[in-house]
Write a protein that holds these residues in place. Sequence first.
Motif, PDB file in Angstrom:
ATOM      1  N   ASN A 119       0.816  -1.213  -0.018  1.00 19.26           N
ATOM      2  CA  ASN A 119       0.013   0.053  -0.045  1.00 19.26           C
ATOM      3  C   ASN A 119       0.954   1.301  -0.016  1.00 19.26           C
ATOM      4  OD1 ASN A 119      -1.772   2.104   0.151  1.00 19.26           O
ATOM      5  ND2 ASN A 119      -2.916   0.994   2.111  1.00 19.26           N
TER       6      ASN A 119
ATOM      7  N   GLU B  19      -0.083   4.540   1.664  1.00 19.95           N
ATOM      8  CA  GLU B  19      -0.095   4.552   3.161  1.00 19.95           C
ATOM      9  C   GLU B  19       1.390   4.768   3.649  1.00 19.95           C
ATOM     10  OE1 GLU B  19      -2.772   4.873   5.233  1.00 19.95           O
ATOM     11  OE2 GLU B  19      -4.028   4.651   3.440  1.00 19.95           O
TER      12      GLU B  19
ATOM     13  N   ASP C  89       0.091  -2.374  -8.210  1.00 23.10           N
ATOM     14  CA  ASP C  89      -0.467  -1.104  -7.136  1.00 23.10           C
ATOM     15  C   ASP C  89       0.891  -0.721  -6.444  1.00 23.10           C
ATOM     16  OD1 ASP C  89       0.353  -3.909  -6.355  1.00 23.10           O
ATOM     17  OD2 ASP C  89      -1.439  -4.255  -5.028  1.00 23.10           O
TER      18      ASP C  89
END
Lengths: 264, 312
Positions: free
Chosen positions: B186, B189, B236
Amino acid sequence: MNVAVFVKASLDPNMLRVDSSGKILVEDIPLAISEYDRNAVEEAIRIKEKHGGKVVAFSVLTWGPLQKRVREAEQVLREALAMGADEAYLLVDEALIPGNPYTTAEALAAMVRKVGQFDLYLTGEGSMDTLSFQVAARLGEALGIPAVSYARAIEVADGKARVTRDLEEHLETVEVSLPAVISVTGEINKPRLPTLLQIRRAFAKPLNKLSLADVGYTPPSGVVEIRDLKLLAVSRKNIMVEGSSLEEIASKLVDLLVKEGIVK
Amino acid sequence: MKVLLVAEKPGLLPELAGFLKDLGSKLGGVEAIAFTAAPSLDEAKKFTTYGFAKSYVAVAEQAFPDQLAKAVVEIIDKEGPDLVVGVATKMGNEVVARIAGAKGMPMFTEIVDVEAGDGAVLFHRAVLGGRAISVLKPALPAAATIPARKYEAPQPGEPGEVVEVKLPPSALSLVKVEKKEKGGINIEEAEIVVGVGRGFRKKEDLAMAEELANLLGGAVGCSRPIAADYHWLPEDAWIGISGKKIRPKLYIAIGISGAPQHMSAVMDAKVIVAVNKDKNAPVFQYTDYGVVADLYQFLPVFIQKLKEKLGG
Ligand SMILES: Cc1cc2nc3c(=O)[nH]c(=O)nc-3n(C[C@H](O)[C@H](O)[C@H](O)COP(=O)(O)OP(=O)(O)OC[C@H]3O[C@@H](n4cnc5c(N)ncnc54)[C@H](O)[C@@H]3O)c2cc1C
């Protein structure tokens, strides 16, 4: 297999020009072939090489001033011709400047209706200046044929196209009857670089200029008004970390990151 | 003003309702109707509780953009909205573009802001690789899409009226669907992101970037070609206008040239460092600290110095 390919002479985002207030000086930014339209041209040529037929490139000039820009738009089409397109059409009209995806797509549709029928219509998924991702879908509506967006693979056989759409979470393969409009991603192929000889030969290929009157389209006026176009400010320290050895540079960088409170 | 919200799946209705609330607060007097497609009416009803005057639902397991657009065009002909708004997913942009094409409306893809006053609206869009903002005034009726996951859902209320509509057939037929691999990272974050670009010559060499990220307690992200072309990292990890937007404390761009489409997505980083062997690389315009060096020579030394600092 006759393929129409749509290419945009886009403002080059790598060559931005601004005044002291940050206002973008559109007229001073050079136009270049939109990155993914180059992939569309490549794909069109590969399909021609495999299945025969011809490739015709179309473009609508969407940025002014007209006098200066016509040459740049011709240059963009010459690039498609040098890569291997057989013929090109450029639509230039004050009423289409500055462009928006609505009037541009309608004008492109009017152009192809004027020039002839094609089995396949290709374009990039979005243009590098305005990133609207609309033209393929709008062309499908305007021409009354299927449209498929975001292709990262196209296979043509028996009057059909098998298209792999590159979506966020998955790759989706669909089949569609031709004629159809397909938009391609930057990953579908690696565009060829034309040789000097091909570039020279491109000047002998037909590049036809059309006006709105020629294609019989009257765009509505005032659909989109550009009120402002401003660069997003960047304020960085712009310090180059230098030294007589890599060790010295690396140590200085570590110290700077400590000072910034990032490395503890 | 009458607004038609178009959600290709019901889970997008809450964020569209969030946008509507924002628009209403600026413009006043906004009436909304909604369209969505869902496997069942019940599934759709879970998301139609945001004060929409009416929600049209097409019941379908799966739908293509042309079908959805046709269904919405019929609703537009009946309801006559001033504004048609979807979410700027790839699917949403395509559906709304088809609607706009069919109805002869201007469309504004992925609007980052709306200004409103005197019954007129102005849309803000990021253009030119994300480096500039254009402010546009549309003739109404017009269409737009909002960035995905930007608007928070308002408090749900009473379920409004729900009307089932039929989906016309599609010109496309489905052959297969392959799910993309997820990296489980991620980078949105992460406090520190190490970005890798085409300056790396092969996948194995990314180990250096990973070691650096581990040392700093960060994650590895990348430019578009590393994920989309070479598949060295999952999508991602892709940073940019067509990937993820990040706002870490530190972004280190290594072997990345600094294309506007990449850099505009890291502009909110507190500190930006770049390592590039070309002193004229555009990336240095965007950096606080620049290092002109071959990454293959510099990274091992930098990692060593960091270890000394962190160990000591
Ligand atoms: C519509 C559109 C959307 C796009 N969206 C995105 C996006 O979301 N994200 C994105 O990243 N890109 C995006 N792009 C692509 C973008 O324009 C660039 O092509 C891309 O970011 C370049 O990636 P890169 O910097 O890794 O590669 P390159 O531009 O090839 O840069 C490689 C850099 O590495 C340096 N280098 C080479 N070897 C070494 C070495 N040994 N040591 C140190 N440095 C070295 C070189 O000097 C060069 O600067 C988009 C483009 C378009 C048109």
